[in-house]
Design an enzyme around this catalytic site. Structure first.
Site, mmCIF file in Angstrom:
data_model
loop_
_atom_site.group_PDB
_atom_site.id
_atom_site.type_symbol
_atom_site.label_atom_id
_atom_site.label_comp_id
_atom_site.label_asym_id
_atom_site.label_seq_id
_atom_site.Cartn_x
_atom_site.Cartn_y
_atom_site.Cartn_z
ATOM 1 N N SER A 215 -0.940 2.227 -3.532
ATOM 2 C CA SER A 215 -0.056 1.013 -3.775
ATOM 3 C C SER A 215 1.078 1.626 -4.684
ATOM 4 O O SER A 215 1.592 2.516 -4.448
ATOM 5 C CB SER A 215 -0.630 -0.176 -4.259
ATOM 6 N N ASP B 263 7.803 -0.918 -3.718
ATOM 7 C CA ASP B 263 6.666 0.007 -4.298
ATOM 8 C C ASP B 263 6.337 0.848 -3.059
ATOM 9 O O ASP B 263 7.002 0.693 -1.770
ATOM 10 C CB ASP B 263 5.541 -0.419 -4.822
ATOM 11 N N ASP C 146 3.962 1.163 -0.918
ATOM 12 C CA ASP C 146 3.638 0.968 0.395
ATOM 13 C C ASP C 146 4.358 -0.479 0.840
ATOM 14 O O ASP C 146 3.947 -0.994 1.841
ATOM 15 C CB ASP C 146 1.937 0.708 0.371
ATOM 16 N N ASP D 264 4.486 -3.573 -0.210
ATOM 17 C CA ASP D 264 3.819 -4.616 -0.244
ATOM 18 C C ASP D 264 4.480 -5.326 -1.561
ATOM 19 O O ASP D 264 4.266 -6.726 -1.477
ATOM 20 C CB ASP D 264 2.261 -4.789 -0.255
#
Length: 571
Positions: free
Chosen positions: A143, A300, A302, A304
Site C-alpha cells: 500500500s 497511492d 496500489d 486504493d
C-alpha cells in the site's frame, strides 16, 4: 530454534536470490541485525503478510511468499473443488517477482491462476476475483508504506479481504511447512504454456471501468465543465486506470506529474508514497502553481487511497483530509440522489469507528442509516456482503475510512481510488457549475453541521523491541484507563479487546458486538474523543483525536490540550 541457528540455516541454503545471500553475508556478527530478521515469522492474518523486503523469516522474500502460498493452496484444495485464484501486483520492489512465485506454487498445487500481465490496483484485483469466479485473490503490495516494504494480501471469493476463520485455517497450514523444502513449484513459463497460469484479458479491466462509471450521478455536467486536473500516481498502479476513467467521463485536461508518472518501487521523489502526507504531494503542488487546476489528485502505489488539494480564495492549494473528503462525498451523493429521486429505500452508508462523526450528522439529515465498523475496509466490504446475502445490496450508498479510502458501488469489496477520483472530479464539476469551489462546498458543510476537527498522532516502534513496547503501552493504557484527558471528563470507556463498554457516569456496562480488536475508545465531554490502537500494517501506535466546536481555532486548541495530556499518559 534460536535466531542465530535460523540464520546459520539460511546461510547453508543455496539461495536463488543473490540479494538475500549478499544481505546475510553483510550482517554476519551483527547480533541485532540477525535478531531483527529471525526473531519471528512474518505474521499471517486477515491482511496477509507485510514487512521489510530482505533475508530472514521476518522479511518479505521469495521463500516467505512461497510458504504462505503453499499454506493458502492447501487450504483452498481442502475447501473447494478445482479452485482458482486471481493475482495482481503494484509497482513495489519485487512485486512482479512475488506475484510470479505465488503463481508457480499455486499451479504446482493444481490451482488455476488468473494473473494480470502488468501491474493493476487493489480494486482491479477485487473485481477480477469476483468477475472470474475465483475462490481467492492475491494482491502483492504494501500500500502506502515506505519503499523498503512489500506485502501479500489475500482475498476471499467475494473480493473482500480474507475472513478471520479462513486466515486462521491458512495460518495453521503455514505453520506446519518448512520454508525451503515444503512449497511445491513449477516452471512459470511452462505453467503459462500449459494453461495453468492464464493472463487476465483487457476486457476484465474495461468491465471494471464500466462499473466505476456507473457510479456517476451527474455525468452530463462534466464534459462542459472545463475541469482542469493535476494528477500524480506516486509512481504506482493508478496511472492507467485513473486516467482512463477521467477520459471516459470527459475530463480531458489532465496534467500528470512527470517525475511520479511511471512505476518505480524506489519512490525516488518521496520517502512515504502516501497521499495523506504533504511531502508526497510536493511535486504535485509545484505543478499546481503553474497549471492552476481545479484540484490536485493523488493515488497511492496500489491505488486504493486517494488524496486531494484544492485552491482557496487566494489561489493557494490546501490539502483536504480523508475525513473531509469522505464527508464531502457522502453529502454530495445523499443530496443529489435524493434530489434526483434515485435514493434507494432504507439507504445505508458505512464508516469505521475512527472516522469523523460528522458523517453521522450528514447521514441522519438525509435519513440514511450509518453503520460504524472496526478499522479496516474489509469490515465495510463485509457489510456490503451481508446486504447482498439478503438481496438488498442496492441499499448501499457509500463507505469510507479516515485513511483516504472510499467506495461507491458494490462491484468490488475494497477501497477504490479510481471511483473516488471520478466522484471527486464530478463533485468539483457540479459545484463549479454552481459557481463555487470544492473548498466552498466543504465550508458549507461545516457551517451547516458544526466544525469537526479530526487529527491523528503516530508513534513509531521499529524491530522486536518496538513490538514489545507497543504491547506494553496498550496493556498499561487498558489497565490504567484515564478518567480525564485534557481537562475533559471521560464519559464512556470502550475496550474492544474485552468487548466491553463502561459508562463512567452510571457505571453501566455494555457488551460490544463488533469483533474483538486491540482498540481503546474514550468518549468525553463536548463531543470530544480519543481512540488508540496499534496499526495493522505498520510498526506504530495510532491515536485518533476528535474535537467539535463553533470554529476551527477552538477545535484545534482543544485537540492540542487532549494530545499534550494523552501523550504524557503514554510516555
Amino acid at each position: 530454534m534460536s535466531e542465530y541457528l535460523k540464520y546459520k540455516h539460511w546461510l547453508a541454503q543455496s539461495l536463488e536470490d543473490s540479494d538475500l545471500a549478499e544481505e546475510l553475508a553483510a550482517i554476519n556478527g551483527d547480533d541485532e541485525a540477525v535478531k531483527d530478521r529471525f526473531y519471528r515469522d512474518l505474521e499471517f492474518g486477515t491482511a496477509g503478510l507485510r514487512g521489510v523486503i530482505g533475508a530472514g523469516t521476518n522479511r518479505m522474500n521469495i521463500y516467505t511468499i512461497r510458504r504462505a502460498t503453499q499454506g493458502l493452496a492447501e487450504y483452498l484444495n481442502s475447501a473447494f473443488k478445482d479452485p482458482s485464484v486471481a493475482i495482481s501486483y503494484d509497482s513495489r520492489i519485487k512485486s512482479d517477482v512475488f506475484a510470479r512465485e505465488a503463481a508457480r506454487v499455486l499451479a504446482a498445487n493444481d490451482i488455476h491462476v488468473h494473473l494480470y500481465k502488468e501491474l493493476h490496483p487493489v480494486p482491479c484485483l477485487s473485481f477480477a476475483t469476483r468477475e472470474l469466479h475465483c475462490n481467492a485473490g492475491i494482491m502483492v503490495t504494501a500500500s502506502h508504506n515506505p519503499a523498503k516494504y512489500n506485502g501479500y494480501k489475500v482475498y476471499g471469493s467475494d473480493g473482500c479481504q480474507m475472513t478471520n476463520e479462513a486466515a486462521d485455517a491458512v495460518l495453521e497450514r503455514i505453520n506446519k511447512l518448512d520454508l525451503f523444502t515444503d512449497p511445491r513449484l513449477v516452471d512459470f513459463d511452462a505453467a503459462v504454456e500449459a494453461g495453468n497460469v492464464e493472463y487476465i484479458p483487457e476486457t476484465v479491466l474495461e468491465k471494471y471501468l464500466d462499473c466505476v462509471q456507473a457510479q456517476s450521478i451527474h455525468p452530463e455536467l462534466i464534459p462542459d465543465a472545463g475541469l482542469r486536473v493535476v494528477y500524480t500516481p506516486l509512481n504506482g498502479a493508478g496511472n492507467k486506470p485513473v486516467r482512463k476513467i477521467l477520459d471516459r467521463i470527459g475530463v480531458k485536461d489532465v496534467h500528470v506529474v512527470k517525475e511520479q508518472e511511471k512505476p518505480d518501487g524506489e519512490f525516488p521523489t518521496c520517502p512515504f508514497p502516501n497521499p495523506e502526507i504533504k511531502e508526497a504531494l510536493t511535486l504535485g503542488l509545484r505543478d499546481c502553481a503553474a497549471v492552476k487546476p481545479d484540484l490536485l489528485l493523488a493515488t497511492d502505489p496500489d491505488a486504493d487511497r486517494m488524496g486531494i488539494a484544492v485552491p482557496d480564495e487566494n489561489g493557494e492549494y490546501v490539502l483536504i483530509t480523508g475525513n473531509e473528503v469522505g464527508a464531502l462525498l457522502l453529502e454530495y451523493i445523499c443530496r443529489e440522489r435524493q434530489a434526483m429521486g434515485t435514493m434507494p429505500e432504507k439507504p445505508i452508508a458505512v464508516k469505521t469507528i475512527v472516522s469523523t462523526k460528522l458523517a453521522d450528522k450528514i447521514a441522519a439529515d438525509y435519513g440514511v442509516e450509518l453503520i460504524n465498523v472496526l478499522t479496516g475496509f474489509k469490515y465495510i466490504g463485509e457489510q456490503i456482503g451481508l446486504l447482498e446475502e439478503k438481496g438488498e445490496s442496492s441499499r448501499y450508498l457509500f463507505g469510507f475510512e479516515e485513511s483516504y479510502g472510499y467506495l461507491s458501488g458494490t462491484y468490488v469489496r475494497d477501497k477504490d481510488a479510481v471511483v473516488a477520483s471520478m466522484l471527486i472530479c464530478e463533485a468539483a464539476a457540479f459545484y463549479k457549475s454552481k459557481g463555487i469551489s470544492l473548498l466552498d462546498a466543504f465550508r458549507g458543510i461545516y457551517k451547516k453541521y458544526g466544525y469537526y476537527y479530526n487529527c491523528i498522532g503516530n508513534f513509531g516502534f521499529e524491530g522486536a523491541a518496538g513490538m514489545e513496547k507497543m504491547a506494553e503501552i496498550m496493556a498499561r493504557t487498558r489497565e490504567n484507563a484515564p478518567k480525564e484527558i485534557g481537562g475533559l471528563k471521560v464519559l464512556k470507556f470502550a475496550d474492544y479487546k474485552a468487548s466491553k463498554e463502561t459508562d463512567l457516569v452510571t457505571g453501566e456496562e455494555t457488551v460490544l458486538t463488533l469483533p474483538k480488536s486491540d482498540v481503546l475508545v474514550f468518549e468525553m465531554e463536548q463531543g470530544a474523543g480519543v481512540i488508540i490502537r496499534p496499526s495493522g500494517t505498520e510498526p506504530k501506535i495510532k491515536v485518533y483525536y476528535t474535537t467539535t466546536a463553533a470554529s476551527e481555532e477552538e477545535a484545534k486548541a482543544l485537540q492540542k490540550k487532549l494530545a499534550d495530556d494523552f501523550t504524557g499518559l503514554l510516555a
